[in-house]
Design an enzyme around this catalytic site. Sequence first.
Site, mmCIF file in Angstrom:
data_model
loop_
_atom_site.group_PDB
_atom_site.id
_atom_site.type_symbol
_atom_site.label_atom_id
_atom_site.label_comp_id
_atom_site.label_asym_id
_atom_site.label_seq_id
_atom_site.Cartn_x
_atom_site.Cartn_y
_atom_site.Cartn_z
ATOM 1 N N LYS A 71 27.512 24.072 92.775
ATOM 2 C CA LYS A 71 28.674 23.322 92.281
ATOM 3 C C LYS A 71 29.939 24.024 92.763
ATOM 4 O O LYS A 71 30.300 25.089 92.277
ATOM 5 C CB LYS A 71 28.707 23.265 90.746
ATOM 6 C CG LYS A 71 29.812 22.314 90.267
ATOM 7 C CD LYS A 71 30.314 22.585 88.873
ATOM 8 C CE LYS A 71 31.443 23.543 88.794
ATOM 9 N NZ LYS A 71 32.720 23.099 89.392
ATOM 10 N N GLU B 104 30.684 37.556 90.654
ATOM 11 C CA GLU B 104 31.716 38.019 91.602
ATOM 12 C C GLU B 104 33.044 37.544 91.048
ATOM 13 O O GLU B 104 33.381 36.362 91.169
ATOM 14 C CB GLU B 104 31.460 37.404 92.993
ATOM 15 C CG GLU B 104 30.155 37.830 93.630
ATOM 16 C CD GLU B 104 30.136 39.290 94.020
ATOM 17 O OE1 GLU B 104 31.215 39.885 94.168
ATOM 18 O OE2 GLU B 104 29.044 39.847 94.148
ATOM 19 N N CYS C 26 40.088 37.493 96.432
ATOM 20 C CA CYS C 26 39.699 38.333 95.300
ATOM 21 C C CYS C 26 40.064 39.791 95.533
ATOM 22 O O CYS C 26 40.414 40.496 94.607
ATOM 23 C CB CYS C 26 38.212 38.173 95.029
ATOM 24 S SG CYS C 26 37.193 38.448 96.472
ATOM 25 N N GLU D 167 45.519 39.682 87.076
ATOM 26 C CA GLU D 167 45.398 39.150 88.426
ATOM 27 C C GLU D 167 46.343 37.962 88.591
ATOM 28 O O GLU D 167 46.287 37.019 87.799
ATOM 29 C CB GLU D 167 43.953 38.698 88.655
ATOM 30 C CG GLU D 167 43.711 38.186 90.052
ATOM 31 C CD GLU D 167 42.271 37.704 90.252
ATOM 32 O OE1 GLU D 167 41.739 37.035 89.361
ATOM 33 O OE2 GLU D 167 41.704 38.009 91.318
HETATM 34 P P1 NDP Z 1 37.262 29.837 87.810
HETATM 35 O O1 NDP Z 1 36.552 30.886 87.035
HETATM 36 O O2 NDP Z 1 38.275 29.008 87.142
HETATM 37 O O3 NDP Z 1 36.211 28.806 88.403
HETATM 38 C C1 NDP Z 1 35.137 29.197 89.229
HETATM 39 C C2 NDP Z 1 34.044 28.153 89.155
HETATM 40 O O4 NDP Z 1 33.476 28.165 87.853
HETATM 41 C C3 NDP Z 1 34.549 26.730 89.360
HETATM 42 O O5 NDP Z 1 33.553 26.008 90.057
HETATM 43 C C4 NDP Z 1 34.714 26.249 87.949
HETATM 44 O O6 NDP Z 1 34.682 24.863 87.806
HETATM 45 C C5 NDP Z 1 33.516 26.879 87.288
HETATM 46 N N1 NDP Z 1 33.619 27.049 85.841
HETATM 47 C C6 NDP Z 1 34.707 27.409 85.132
HETATM 48 N N2 NDP Z 1 34.391 27.483 83.817
HETATM 49 C C7 NDP Z 1 33.077 27.174 83.715
HETATM 50 C C8 NDP Z 1 32.169 27.059 82.618
HETATM 51 N N3 NDP Z 1 32.543 27.279 81.368
HETATM 52 N N4 NDP Z 1 30.887 26.720 82.890
HETATM 53 C C9 NDP Z 1 30.499 26.505 84.159
HETATM 54 N N5 NDP Z 1 31.307 26.564 85.225
HETATM 55 C C10 NDP Z 1 32.582 26.915 85.011
HETATM 56 O O7 NDP Z 1 37.857 30.554 89.097
HETATM 57 P P2 NDP Z 1 38.789 29.932 90.205
HETATM 58 O O8 NDP Z 1 38.109 28.778 90.851
HETATM 59 O O9 NDP Z 1 40.156 29.744 89.647
HETATM 60 O O10 NDP Z 1 38.803 31.098 91.306
HETATM 61 C C11 NDP Z 1 39.692 32.140 91.297
HETATM 62 C C12 NDP Z 1 39.002 33.398 90.800
HETATM 63 O O11 NDP Z 1 37.865 33.673 91.591
HETATM 64 C C13 NDP Z 1 39.895 34.610 90.935
HETATM 65 O O12 NDP Z 1 39.817 35.366 89.769
HETATM 66 C C14 NDP Z 1 39.273 35.362 92.103
HETATM 67 O O13 NDP Z 1 39.541 36.733 92.084
HETATM 68 C C15 NDP Z 1 37.831 35.049 91.942
HETATM 69 N N6 NDP Z 1 37.105 35.257 93.197
HETATM 70 C C16 NDP Z 1 36.242 36.319 93.279
HETATM 71 C C17 NDP Z 1 35.581 36.605 94.472
HETATM 72 C C18 NDP Z 1 34.625 37.755 94.577
HETATM 73 O O14 NDP Z 1 33.826 37.782 95.518
HETATM 74 N N7 NDP Z 1 34.644 38.721 93.677
HETATM 75 C C19 NDP Z 1 35.791 35.778 95.671
HETATM 76 C C20 NDP Z 1 36.686 34.677 95.454
HETATM 77 C C21 NDP Z 1 37.330 34.448 94.256
HETATM 78 P P3 NDP Z 1 35.942 23.926 88.116
HETATM 79 O O15 NDP Z 1 37.006 24.771 88.708
HETATM 80 O O16 NDP Z 1 35.393 22.976 89.082
HETATM 81 O O17 NDP Z 1 36.323 23.294 86.838
#
Ligand code: NDP
Length: 492
Positions: free
Chosen positions: A177, A252, A286, A387
Site C-alpha cells: 500500500k 523505517e 528521511c 523532524e
Molecule cells: P506516514 O507515517 O504518515 O505514512 C506512511 C504510510 O503509512 C502511508 O502509506 C500511510 O497512509 C500509512 N499509514 C499511516 N497511518 C497508518 C495506520 N494507522 N495504519 C496503517 N497505515 C498507516 O509517513 P509519510 O508518508 O508522511 O512519510 C514521511 C515520513 O516517512 C517521514 O517521517 C520520513 O522520515 C519517513 N521516511 C523514512 C524512511 C526510512 O527509510 N527510514 C524513508 C522515507 C521516509 P496514507 O498516507 O496513505 O494515509
Amino acid sequence: MAAVKSYHYFADNGWHEPASRTWFDSFNPTTGEVWAYIPRCNAEDIDRAVQAAHAAFDPWRRLLPSARGNVVRKLGDALIDHAESLGAIETRDNGKKTVDITPALKTWLADSFYYYAGLCDKLEGSVIPVDAPGILNYTKHEPFGAVACITAWNSPLLVAIWKIAPALAAGNTVVIKPSEHASASMLALMEAFQETDLPTGVLNVVTGFGEETGEPLISHPLIRLVSFTGGVAGGSAVAMAASRQVKPVIMELGGKSPQIVLGDADLNLAANGIATGIFPPAGQTCIAGSRLLVQRELHDKLVDIVCNIVRPARLGHPENADTQIGPIANEPHFRRILEHIKEAKDEGARLVLGGNAVQPDSAPNGWFIEPTIFTDVTPDMRLAREEVFGPVLAVVPFDSEEDAIRIANDSKFGLAAGVWTRDSARGIRMAERIAAGTVYINNYFNATTQSPVGGYKQSGYGRENGIEGMKAFLQTKSVWLATEPNQPNPFA
Ligand code: NDP
C-alpha cells in the site's frame, strides 16, 4: 489541462475498481492541479489482494531458488525498460526532479532487483554442533508468507523497491500500500511488471488511506509480517495493530540527523556535504542532515559558506534539466513546513536564509519553499527536536567533542549522522559513540544496495538493503534429525 487519469488497483493478476466505487484526487505539486484519481480500497479489496498473495505463496516459495532469482532479475530489466515513463510519473505526482529519478531507476534501484536476485540461492543455513549425540541439527531460512508493505510519499518507488525486491527474492508474496499522496508510480510499476514472468498473486497493489486501507491490511489474519516506512506516529499505530496478532514488523521511520563539524574539518568540503545532505530534495528525505552542530569558533564562517553555496540554488519545475530544487510533494506537508518555520521564529531562532514560500517562474502555482537556515537554535527548541522533513536547517554550536556527542545523541531519533574532521581516527571515535544506524565521515548521503540502512531509537528497527535487508524477510527454522535411535521411553 491534460485529461485526469483514473487508476485501478492490482490484485490476483488483474486490475480492479475499488469495492467502494470511490476514488480520491492525486495532485501535481508543481501545478497544484489534480492529475490522477486513485482507488479508495477498503477491507473487501484488501481481502482479495491478501487471498491472492496467500494462494501464490506456496508455489512461489517452492520455485527453485535460481528460477525465483530469474523472475526477480527480470523485474530489474522491466524497471530499466520503463524508467522514463515511471520517472515522469514520479515527477508529476511527487515533484521528483526528472534528472535525478530516471537515472536512479535505471541504475541503483534496478540494482536492488539484481542484487537480491543473486542472493536467492546464496543464503545458506548451517549445521550446528549441538550437545546432543546421534543428532544432525541444521538451520534454514524460510519466508514468512504473504507480507504487507506500507510506504511513505517522499520517494515512492525507492521506498517500495527496497521492500519488494528482498521480500520477493526471499520467497514471500507481497501486498503493498503506497502513500495516499503518491500511489501512481507504484501502480505504473505494476503495469511494467505485468510484462515479466511474475506469477499471479505474487505482488499486489492496493491504494487508499492509512486507517481505512492500511489498517485492515496489517490486521488481515493471513498477513504474516509488516514492513513499514513512514513517520513515528504512523509507525507506532502500525506496530500496535500488528502486535495484536503478534506479527513481526520492520520499521523505517524519521530522523533529525546531526551533521557535526569539528574544529579541524575542511570547511568547504563540510559545507558541500551539509548543503547536499538536505537541500536538493527540499529536505524530503528521511536521512536529511537537518541539524548542523558546529564547533563554536567556526560557526560564523561555516554558516556564511553554507549560505553562499545554497543561496543561488535554482528552484523550479522538476521536469526542467536546470532545476536544482523541486517542489514540496503535497500541500498539507507544504503548510506544515511553513508552520515549523513560523514556530522557529516565535521560539527565538534567527533566520539567516530563506524562510518563505516562493513561486518560481517555471512553476508559479507549485508548492515551493526556499532553502532555509536558522542559527541561534538551542537543543531544546522544537526546531532542534522535531523532524521538519523540509528544507530547513537548524544550526547549533558546541564547545567540545564531548558536547557534540551529547547534543547529537539528545534526540528521540537515531537514523543517520555526519562527522566532518581531517582526523579519521577522531571520526571513527565519534562514529562509535553516535547513536545512529548510519554514520558518514567526510561524506553524506551515500547509499547503495549492498549496505544496510535503518534506525536506532524512534527511527525504527530492522534493516533494509544488504544481506540484512533480505534476512529481515526470512525466519530461521532449526531441524533436528536423529541419526541413530534417539527417543527412549520416558516411563521405562
Ligand atoms: P506516514 O507515517 O504518515 O505514512 C506512511 C504510510 O503509512 C502511508 O502509506 C500511510 O497512509 C500509512 N499509514 C499511516 N497511518 C497508518 C495506520 N494507522 N495504519 C496503517 N497505515 C498507516 O509517513 P509519510 O508518508 O508522511 O512519510 C514521511 C515520513 O516517512 C517521514 O517521517 C520520513 O522520515 C519517513 N521516511 C523514512 C524512511 C526510512 O527509510 N527510514 C524513508 C522515507 C521516509 P496514507 O498516507 O496513505 O494515509
